[in-house]
Design an enzyme around this catalytic site. Sequence first.
Site, PDB file in Angstrom:
ATOM      1  N   GLY A 176       0.687  -1.278   0.010  1.00 37.74           N
ATOM      2  CA  GLY A 176       0.084   0.113  -0.113  1.00 37.74           C
ATOM      3  C   GLY A 176       0.941   1.115  -0.094  1.00 37.74           C
ATOM      4  O   GLY A 176       1.995   1.292  -0.250  1.00 37.74           O
ATOM      5  N   CYS A 177       0.291   2.473   0.345  1.00 39.31           N
ATOM      6  CA  CYS A 177       0.551   3.581   0.396  1.00 39.31           C
ATOM      7  C   CYS A 177       1.896   4.256   1.054  1.00 39.31           C
ATOM      8  O   CYS A 177       2.624   5.054   0.608  1.00 39.31           O
ATOM      9  CB  CYS A 177      -0.202   4.629   0.472  1.00 39.31           C
ATOM     10  SG  CYS A 177      -1.505   4.693  -0.654  1.00 39.31           S
ATOM     11  N   PHE A 178       2.121   3.206   2.062  1.00 41.62           N
ATOM     12  CA  PHE A 178       3.320   3.544   2.935  1.00 41.62           C
ATOM     13  C   PHE A 178       4.722   3.081   2.152  1.00 41.62           C
ATOM     14  O   PHE A 178       5.929   3.182   2.640  1.00 41.62           O
ATOM     15  CB  PHE A 178       3.443   2.954   4.189  1.00 41.62           C
ATOM     16  CG  PHE A 178       3.467   1.514   4.439  1.00 41.62           C
ATOM     17  CD1 PHE A 178       4.468   0.768   4.365  1.00 41.62           C
ATOM     18  CD2 PHE A 178       1.871   0.906   4.729  1.00 41.62           C
ATOM     19  CE1 PHE A 178       4.385  -0.647   4.438  1.00 41.62           C
ATOM     20  CE2 PHE A 178       1.982  -0.432   4.760  1.00 41.62           C
ATOM     21  CZ  PHE A 178       2.986  -1.084   4.860  1.00 41.62           C
ATOM     22  N   ALA A 179       4.473   1.981   1.144  1.00 38.40           N
ATOM     23  CA  ALA A 179       5.757   1.390   0.859  1.00 38.40           C
ATOM     24  C   ALA A 179       6.728   1.844   0.042  1.00 38.40           C
ATOM     25  O   ALA A 179       7.903   1.404  -0.187  1.00 38.40           O
ATOM     26  CB  ALA A 179       5.113   0.107  -0.131  1.00 38.40           C
ATOM     27  N   PHE A 239       2.724   6.966   4.334  1.00 43.42           N
ATOM     28  CA  PHE A 239       1.550   6.625   5.305  1.00 43.42           C
ATOM     29  C   PHE A 239       0.567   5.343   4.354  1.00 43.42           C
ATOM     30  O   PHE A 239       0.436   5.804   3.201  1.00 43.42           O
ATOM     31  CB  PHE A 239       0.516   8.058   5.482  1.00 43.42           C
ATOM     32  CG  PHE A 239       1.394   9.043   5.875  1.00 43.42           C
ATOM     33  CD1 PHE A 239       1.858   9.088   7.094  1.00 43.42           C
ATOM     34  CD2 PHE A 239       1.600  10.248   5.237  1.00 43.42           C
ATOM     35  CE1 PHE A 239       2.630  10.333   7.584  1.00 43.42           C
ATOM     36  CE2 PHE A 239       2.045  11.451   5.303  1.00 43.42           C
ATOM     37  CZ  PHE A 239       2.728  11.422   6.603  1.00 43.42           C
TER      38      PHE A 239
END
Length: 394
Positions: free
Chosen positions: A164-167, A374
């Site tokens: 997801g977006c934190f990666a 995040f």
Amino acid sequence: MAPAMEEIRQAQRAEGPAAVLAIGTSTPPNALYQADYPDYYFRITKSEHLTELKEKFKRMCDKSMIKKRYMYLTEEILKENPNICAFMAPSLDARQDIVVTEVPKLAKEAAVRAIKEWGHPKSRITHLIFCTTSGIDMPGADYQLTRLLGLRPSVNRFMLYQQGCFAGGTVLRLAKDLAENNAGARVLVVCSEITAVTFRGPSESHLDSLVGQALFGDGAAAIIVGSDPDSATERPLFQLVSASQTILPESEGAIDGHLREIGLTFHLLKDVPGLISKNIQKCLLDAFKPLGVHDWNSIFWIAHPGGPAILDQVEIKLGLKAEKLAASRNVLAEYGNMSSACVLFILDEMRRRSAEAGQATTGEGLEWGVLFGFGPGLTVETIVLRSVPIAGAE
């Protein structure tokens, strides 16, 4: 006499910190302008009868601060795959058929650009980190990219699916460890995201899904990471000073994603911006304590733009000057939320803006910076960056 174990271990490690040595980005050619998107989206999903919902979606798009996004899914592809346009229709096979091919292809375009900027033969790449939230296959997208680029078969591969977006922060953290613990390592890092797994029609009972349809776009970004750069042939852009990951307290269920027969579904709680802004000060204090930095306007910022509300609340909570999040806001405006690839696009934007403005360093003339990812968990990745002087800058 055999060398001591400590001597062997020391020889295996790099001497200096990991650094970003090159950046490349890529998007599909199909650009969709946000002002036109509500009409297009409700027409292509045959949902124009949902007039009140369409008005809500228009307001979401207006508030998104996005000007345009790029998407692999064209009108022709969607007409050939009507189940992708429905809200709850079985469509995983059709989505998988698209992304297992197109995610590595988009990644290749970004990687080729990064390797070209780096200026060294691809045979020098020792490690590959591939990250995507778009599709799962065996062998994975890391294997497909290795074949597409013609990398050595002995390259050490790491495949990160469904983060997801934190990666975008995760891959930098892993690349830092690999580069600093393997002398001479050159790590190719690629994040490639295609929204074919999450695109679906609107539903009056699932507005969080509609938020995603207003925000997400496609893109791939690649970087080369290595320690002890060759001063004659390599030009570092940013040093990776420290990297950490944490799960925010009382955030379980804030962002969830589930792979189902209908594709990848996302579920968002309204208080995601509040959870992030409430906890970001502690993340900063923990990360910058060793450097003695406490003024968050004295550093440059690369923050994942999950949406404008996250950036707005972080800005207010920390008392940031408006220009601090300009690079993040600009990438959001020009590309939308590209999940893991976003922060690497912003890293590229930061070094370009700094050079074009005649700044002394790649970080807007400042020495220290922070990169935030995040995403689901609610997970936060915090990377402390050190900029480098720009050649020829005053």
